[in-house]
Design a protein around this motif. Structure first.
Motif, PDB file in Angstrom:
ATOM      1  N   ALA A   1       0.849  -1.186   0.000  1.00 18.59           N
ATOM      2  CA  ALA A   1       0.000   0.000   0.000  1.00 18.59           C
ATOM      3  C   ALA A   1       0.888   1.239   0.000  1.00 18.59           C
ATOM      4  CB  ALA A   1      -0.892   0.024   1.235  1.00 18.59           C
ATOM      5  N   ALA A   2       0.450   2.286  -0.687  1.00 14.27           N
ATOM      6  CA  ALA A   2       1.170   3.561  -0.653  1.00 14.27           C
ATOM      7  C   ALA A   2       0.153   4.699  -0.584  1.00 14.27           C
ATOM      8  CB  ALA A   2       2.050   3.717  -1.907  1.00 14.27           C
ATOM      9  N   PRO A   3       0.050   5.450   0.528  1.00 14.46           N
ATOM     10  CA  PRO A   3       0.934   5.310   1.690  1.00 14.46           C
ATOM     11  C   PRO A   3       0.503   4.234   2.696  1.00 14.46           C
ATOM     12  CG  PRO A   3      -0.543   7.162   2.036  1.00 14.46           C
ATOM     13  CD  PRO A   3      -0.877   6.591   0.680  1.00 14.46           C
ATOM     14  N   GLY A   4      -0.740   3.735   2.667  1.00 13.04           N
ATOM     15  CA  GLY A   4      -1.200   2.838   3.724  1.00 13.04           C
ATOM     16  C   GLY A   4      -1.350   3.574   5.039  1.00 13.04           C
ATOM     17  N   ASN A   5      -1.479   2.825   6.137  1.00 12.42           N
ATOM     18  CA  ASN A   5      -1.550   3.429   7.483  1.00 12.42           C
ATOM     19  C   ASN A   5      -1.166   2.393   8.532  1.00 12.42           C
ATOM     20  OD1 ASN A   5      -3.872   1.883   8.295  1.00 12.42           O
ATOM     21  ND2 ASN A   5      -5.194   3.322   7.196  1.00 12.42           N
ATOM     22  N   GLY A   6      -1.291   2.769   9.799  1.00 12.29           N
ATOM     23  CA  GLY A   6      -0.814   1.913  10.883  1.00 12.29           C
ATOM     24  C   GLY A   6      -1.457   0.542  10.929  1.00 12.29           C
TER      25      GLY A   6
ATOM     26  N   THR B   1      -1.533  11.654  -3.777  1.00 10.56           N
ATOM     27  CA  THR B   1      -1.593  12.702  -4.805  1.00 10.56           C
ATOM     28  C   THR B   1      -0.257  12.912  -5.526  1.00 10.56           C
ATOM     29  OG1 THR B   1      -1.198  14.228  -3.001  1.00 10.56           O
ATOM     30  CG2 THR B   1      -3.461  14.079  -3.804  1.00 10.56           C
ATOM     31  N   ASP B   2       0.812  12.304  -5.028  1.00  4.11           N
ATOM     32  CA  ASP B   2       2.122  12.427  -5.676  1.00  4.11           C
ATOM     33  C   ASP B   2       2.193  11.406  -6.810  1.00  4.11           C
ATOM     34  OD1 ASP B   2       4.749  12.538  -6.462  1.00  4.11           O
ATOM     35  OD2 ASP B   2       5.583  11.842  -4.535  1.00  4.11           O
ATOM     36  N   ILE B   3       1.566  11.741  -7.949  1.00  6.84           N
ATOM     37  CA  ILE B   3       1.438  10.715  -8.982  1.00  6.84           C
ATOM     38  C   ILE B   3       2.784  10.408  -9.645  1.00  6.84           C
ATOM     39  CG2 ILE B   3      -1.030  11.168  -9.339  1.00  6.84           C
ATOM     40  CD1 ILE B   3      -0.230  12.298 -12.099  1.00  6.84           C
ATOM     41  N   GLU B   4       3.710  11.394  -9.643  1.00  6.62           N
ATOM     42  CA  GLU B   4       5.059  11.096 -10.162  1.00  6.62           C
ATOM     43  C   GLU B   4       5.725  10.057  -9.270  1.00  6.62           C
ATOM     44  OE1 GLU B   4       6.111  12.391 -12.936  1.00  6.62           O
ATOM     45  OE2 GLU B   4       4.464  13.830 -13.149  1.00  6.62           O
ATOM     46  N   GLY B   5       5.649  10.295  -7.961  1.00  5.40           N
ATOM     47  CA  GLY B   5       6.264   9.395  -6.985  1.00  5.40           C
ATOM     48  C   GLY B   5       5.630   8.012  -7.020  1.00  5.40           C
ATOM     49  N   GLN B   6       4.305   7.957  -7.150  1.00  2.98           N
ATOM     50  CA  GLN B   6       3.603   6.673  -7.197  1.00  2.98           C
ATOM     51  C   GLN B   6       4.022   5.881  -8.437  1.00  2.98           C
ATOM     52  OE1 GLN B   6       1.601   5.222  -4.991  1.00  2.98           O
ATOM     53  NE2 GLN B   6       0.867   6.862  -3.661  1.00  2.98           N
TER      54      GLN B   6
ATOM     55  N   ILE C   1      -3.218  -0.873   8.164  1.00  5.04           N
ATOM     56  CA  ILE C   1      -2.992  -1.528   6.866  1.00  5.04           C
ATOM     57  C   ILE C   1      -1.641  -2.239   6.898  1.00  5.04           C
ATOM     58  CG2 ILE C   1      -2.520  -1.055   4.415  1.00  5.04           C
ATOM     59  CD1 ILE C   1      -4.728   1.061   4.476  1.00  5.04           C
ATOM     60  N   ALA C   2      -0.715  -1.679   7.693  1.00  2.00           N
ATOM     61  CA  ALA C   2       0.629  -2.275   7.798  1.00  2.00           C
ATOM     62  C   ALA C   2       0.589  -3.707   8.335  1.00  2.00           C
ATOM     63  CB  ALA C   2       1.515  -1.396   8.688  1.00  2.00           C
ATOM     64  N   CYS C   3      -0.525  -4.100   8.977  1.00  2.00           N
ATOM     65  CA  CYS C   3      -0.660  -5.492   9.429  1.00  2.00           C
ATOM     66  C   CYS C   3      -1.017  -6.423   8.268  1.00  2.00           C
ATOM     67  CB  CYS C   3      -1.736  -5.606  10.515  1.00  2.00           C
ATOM     68  SG  CYS C   3      -1.378  -4.631  11.983  1.00  2.00           S
ATOM     69  N   ASP C   4      -1.484  -5.849   7.158  1.00  2.00           N
ATOM     70  CA  ASP C   4      -1.937  -6.661   6.023  1.00  2.00           C
ATOM     71  C   ASP C   4      -1.107  -6.486   4.767  1.00  2.00           C
ATOM     72  OD1 ASP C   4      -4.417  -8.154   6.718  1.00  2.00           O
ATOM     73  OD2 ASP C   4      -5.073  -6.164   7.360  1.00  2.00           O
ATOM     74  N   ALA C   5      -0.339  -5.408   4.700  1.00  2.00           N
ATOM     75  CA  ALA C   5       0.396  -5.108   3.470  1.00  2.00           C
ATOM     76  C   ALA C   5       1.673  -4.367   3.841  1.00  2.00           C
ATOM     77  CB  ALA C   5      -0.452  -4.221   2.563  1.00  2.00           C
ATOM     78  N   ARG C   6       2.669  -4.435   2.965  1.00  2.00           N
ATOM     79  CA  ARG C   6       3.843  -3.582   3.173  1.00  2.00           C
ATOM     80  C   ARG C   6       3.465  -2.174   2.749  1.00  2.00           C
ATOM     81  NH1 ARG C   6       9.169  -6.388   0.829  1.00  2.00           N
ATOM     82  NH2 ARG C   6      10.133  -4.644   1.939  1.00  2.00           N
ATOM     83  N   CYS C   7       3.919  -1.193   3.502  1.00  6.68           N
ATOM     84  CA  CYS C   7       3.528   0.190   3.223  1.00  6.68           C
ATOM     85  C   CYS C   7       4.730   1.020   2.802  1.00  6.68           C
ATOM     86  CB  CYS C   7       2.884   0.829   4.450  1.00  6.68           C
ATOM     87  SG  CYS C   7       1.317   0.066   4.902  1.00  6.68           S
ATOM     88  N   ARG C   8       4.499   1.932   1.870  1.00  6.51           N
ATOM     89  CA  ARG C   8       5.520   2.896   1.471  1.00  6.51           C
ATOM     90  C   ARG C   8       4.912   4.286   1.562  1.00  6.51           C
ATOM     91  NH1 ARG C   8      10.329   2.986  -1.710  1.00  6.51           N
ATOM     92  NH2 ARG C   8      10.625   0.881  -0.908  1.00  6.51           N
ATOM     93  N   GLU C   9       5.598   5.156   2.301  1.00  5.81           N
ATOM     94  CA  GLU C   9       5.070   6.494   2.607  1.00  5.81           C
ATOM     95  C   GLU C   9       5.154   7.423   1.394  1.00  5.81           C
ATOM     96  OE1 GLU C   9       3.858   6.995   5.855  1.00  5.81           O
ATOM     97  OE2 GLU C   9       3.097   8.875   5.022  1.00  5.81           O
ATOM     98  N   ILE C  10       4.241   7.249   0.448  1.00  6.05           N
ATOM     99  CA  ILE C  10       4.162   8.166  -0.697  1.00  6.05           C
ATOM    100  C   ILE C  10       2.741   8.716  -0.722  1.00  6.05           C
ATOM    101  CG2 ILE C  10       4.371   8.422  -3.208  1.00  6.05           C
ATOM    102  CD1 ILE C  10       5.937   5.731  -3.168  1.00  6.05           C
ATOM    103  N   PRO C  11       2.560  10.059  -0.691  1.00 13.21           N
ATOM    104  CA  PRO C  11       1.192  10.590  -0.727  1.00 13.21           C
ATOM    105  C   PRO C  11       0.456  10.113  -1.985  1.00 13.21           C
ATOM    106  CG  PRO C  11       2.802  12.343  -0.304  1.00 13.21           C
ATOM    107  CD  PRO C  11       3.581  11.120  -0.661  1.00 13.21           C
TER     108      PRO C  11
END
Ligand code: AMP
Ligand code: GLY
Length: 427
Positions: free
Chosen positions: A30-35, A49-54, A37-47
């Motif tokens: 998940a990107a960014p996911g949350n606290g 709305t940051d479509i370039e970053g995503q 969601i982190a129990c179910d998926a690996r999370c990466r802190e990308i907003p």
């Protein structure tokens, strides 16, 4: 398949949990996911709305398929960007996402193709809008900012003075930024509201079970509008007969209209409907799964969500079954005290282990939570959605309330009447 879900709320958590049931899913992020969601998926802190970053992250990690859940990245063209990079994604193109991102686009579409909706006029000048409202002299009158406004760009004004104040906020003070450059002034409709989420591959449309949102902050539909304080499914007002009328006069005409406009809709199309005395009418379209509707609709979906999503992307939805389990579901949202206005964050949450209720009874979808030093804490206005399923709506509501009562944090606010109106309609 290695999957990425873009977003970080309760809706995304529900999507992730359902996708994980698919035998095709081998890894999920998940990107960014949350606290939670982190129990179910690996999370990466990308907003979101940051479509370039995503897009860069999707390429770098080599995802096989990306699910873009929130409205902003869809409107900004993330699905188009991913497609250009050779990564298939679930969700509409930016052109098709205008069905939500521009009220003027959606209202003009409905007018052009004869899809039932509230009568309206579009204005770029607040003075002209006010003259129109004064001349009509019918209250309440509804004023909507053209663009995305976090679900808060709709004002129901009881008088000319309120309308003048609303127009000033939206068009002059720019409370919602450029979203308020244009407004739609529309007729006030009455009747029960129904949300219908439907899968579409651009040509075929298959609805999921209907649902009912509870948008106001307080019991009895009092208080401010929120993102949604709870949901039930199915919606008892949405009979089979009404479903057929909606399919013939709203859903299929909308799908064909989008094709005719050169922007076929692929993804999840959300119909916000009002069952008026003159028949069902469209209040709004969303270009995505609803939140918190998804938290009751997906638990009732039979079959493999990933297969259905891939069918939407590949154009094979006609041969892919979409069915409901026949059960009922209720979701009670636990919010931070003060939401949707000012509220505090960082409050420790009690009653959960690994983000879920020990002993079960309900599923907990995390909306605004974070992990802080090994402790789950609140991190948003809507914190958790507690969903229970059962053979009847009454049982589902009872189970969801019993389960949500086992969770605590300072300032917790929940409505006590989620589903009450739905139950009254059944009896
Ligand atoms: P929206 O953000 O477009 O879903 O609007 C928020 C809420 O405002 C809806 O769920 C309705 O309860 C209400 N609303 C929007 N448009 C109208 C309308 N034309 N008549 C009556 N209520 C409306
Ligand atoms: N629950 C309404 C929405 O998702 O916009």
């Amino acid at each position: 398949m290695k999957l990425l879900v873009v977003g970080g709320g309760g809706r995304e958590h529900a999507i992730i949990k359902k996708l994980k049931e698919s035998p095709l899913c081998t890894e999920i992020w998940a990107a960014p996911g949350n606290g939670g969601i982190a129990c179910d998926a690996r999370c990466r802190e990308i907003p979101a709305t940051d479509i370039e970053g995503q897009a860069a992250f999707a390429k770098e990690e080599g995802f096989d398929y990306v699910v873009v859940a929130p409205d902003d990245p869809l409107a900004l063209g993330l699905v188009d960007k991913l497609a250009a990079a050779g990564i298939p994604a679930f969700g509409p193109s930016a052109a098709a996402a205008r069905i939500e991102a521009s009220k003027v686009f959606s209202k003009d579409l409905m007018k052009k193709y004869g899809i039932p909706t509230a009568g309206y006029e579009v204005f770029t000048d607040p003075g002209e809008a006010l003259v129109h409202i004064r001349e009509k002299g019918v209250y309440p009158v509804v004023i909507k900012a053209d663009g995305l406004a976090l679900g808060k760009g709709v004002l129901i004004c009881q008088s000319e003075a309120e309308a003048a104040e609303g127009l000033k906020e939206i068009m002059q003070d720019k409370k919602f930024g450029a979203s308020g450059d244009r407004v739609v002034v529309e007729e006030f409709l009455t009747g029960p509201e129904v949300s219908v989420l439907a899968f579409s591959d651009g040509v075929t449309l298959k609805p999921m079970v209907s649902s009912m949102d509870h948008k106001r902050a307080l019991d009895g539909d009092e208080g401010l509008n929120t993102g949604g304080m709870g949901t039930v499914a199915p919606n008892p007002y949405y009979t089979e007969e009404i479903a057929k009328v909606c399919m013939d006069t709203i859903f299929l005409p909308t799908l064909r209209a989008m094709q005719a406009e050169g922007c076929p809709f692929k993804g999840c199309l959300y119909f916000g409907l009002m069952l008026t005395p003159a028949g069902p009418k469209v209040i709004e379209y969303n270009c995505r799964f609803g939140d918190p509707e998804t938290q009751v609709v997906l638990p009732l979906l039979e079959g493999d969500l990933l297969e259905i999503m891939l069918a939407c992307t590949n154009g094979t939805l006609a041969s892919t079954p979409v069915a409901a389990s026949g059960q009922s579901a209720a979701c009670v949202v636990l919010a931070s005290g003060g939401y949707p206005e000012h509220y505090e964050k960082g409050k420790p949450i009690t009653g959960l282990e690994n983000g879920q209720l020990p002993g079960g009874g309900a599923v907990v979808y995390h909306a605004g939570t974070a992990q802080k030093g090994g402790q789950l804490v609140t991190a948003g206005g809507r914190v958790l959605g507690v969903t229970a399923t059962a053979p009847t709506l009454e049982q589902a509501i009872e189970k969801a309330y019993a389960a949500s009562g086992r969770i605590g944090f300072e300032g917790l606010h929940r409505r006590a009447d989620i589903g009450r109106r739905a139950l009254a309609a059944l009896n």
